[in-house]
Design an enzyme around this catalytic site. Structure first.
Site, PDB file in Angstrom:
ATOM      1  N   GLU A   1      -3.173   2.752   5.497  1.00 45.37           N
ATOM      2  CA  GLU A   1      -3.050   3.792   4.475  1.00 45.37           C
ATOM      3  C   GLU A   1      -3.961   4.983   4.765  1.00 45.37           C
ATOM      4  O   GLU A   1      -3.563   6.137   4.568  1.00 45.37           O
ATOM      5  CB  GLU A   1      -3.332   3.224   3.080  1.00 45.37           C
ATOM      6  CG  GLU A   1      -2.379   2.123   2.652  1.00 45.37           C
ATOM      7  CD  GLU A   1      -0.896   2.439   2.808  1.00 45.37           C
ATOM      8  OE1 GLU A   1      -0.507   3.623   2.706  1.00 45.37           O
ATOM      9  OE2 GLU A   1      -0.121   1.505   3.044  1.00 45.37           O
TER      10      GLU A   1
ATOM     11  N   LEU B   1       6.608   1.638   4.192  1.00 44.44           N
ATOM     12  CA  LEU B   1       7.634   2.071   3.249  1.00 44.44           C
ATOM     13  C   LEU B   1       8.292   3.375   3.692  1.00 44.44           C
ATOM     14  O   LEU B   1       9.428   3.656   3.311  1.00 44.44           O
ATOM     15  CB  LEU B   1       7.034   2.233   1.848  1.00 44.44           C
ATOM     16  CG  LEU B   1       6.509   0.943   1.209  1.00 44.44           C
ATOM     17  CD1 LEU B   1       5.847   1.240  -0.129  1.00 44.44           C
ATOM     18  CD2 LEU B   1       7.616  -0.088   1.057  1.00 44.44           C
TER      19      LEU B   1
ATOM     20  N   GLY C   1       0.824  -1.192   0.000  1.00 41.98           N
ATOM     21  CA  GLY C   1       0.000   0.000   0.000  1.00 41.98           C
ATOM     22  C   GLY C   1       0.860   1.245   0.000  1.00 41.98           C
ATOM     23  O   GLY C   1       2.025   1.206   0.406  1.00 41.98           O
TER      24      GLY C   1
END
Length: 153
Positions: free
Chosen positions: A130, A88, A45
């Site tokens: 997210e 990330l 995501g």
């Protein structure tokens, strides 16, 4: 085009994103770039703030195909799951996070049409993770504890 991923410590990750007002070529290019960036980084995501764009745009692919969410909001949740989570924007780290086991999200597609999606397990976790980014929240804010190395959940 692969974009740079904003890392923890960048103030962009702490700001609340604005709704996406236009469903035009710029949005479509952003969605393409976000998907390219997520896949290149081996993520499941990516939210627009993670590429420096303060708009309510998310892409997710847990292995079942790409899902694009514009202006998403969680409208229902139930149950509970706990487990390892990474990001990330926080490379090399993982944390133990409790999330709902099932969520329903209302969002718009790339053409502005409203739809609902319900996810369980990993999909519910990805949706919550997210959408948190759109509100300036990073998983480290919610984690119970950090998971190191080969530590089991």
């Amino acid at each position: 085009m692969v974009r740079n991923i904003v890392k923890l410590g960048d103030e962009t990750l702490r700001k609340i994103s604005k709704p996406m007002p236009k469903f035009d070529l710029r949005l479509w290019l952003l969605l393409r770039d976000m998907a390219d960036t997520m896949y290149k980084a081996d993520g499941v995501g990516l939210a627009a703030p993670q590429v420096g764009i303060l708009r309510r745009v998310v892409v997710i692919d847990i292995g079942d195909g790409l899902i694009e969410l514009i202006n998403p909001e969680i409208i229902a949740q139930e149950g509970e799951q706990a487990g390892a989570e990474g990001c990330l924007s926080v490379p090399g780290r993982r944390g133990y996070v409790v999330r709902p086991n099932k969520v329903t999200v209302r969002a718009q597609d790339r053409k502005g049409q409203w739809f609902e999606i319900t996810g369980e397990g990993l999909m519910a976790r990805a949706l919550c993770h997210e959408i948190d980014h759109l509100d300036g929240i990073v998983y480290v804010d919610k984690m119970d504890h950090e998971i190191f190395g080969d530590e089991e959940e």
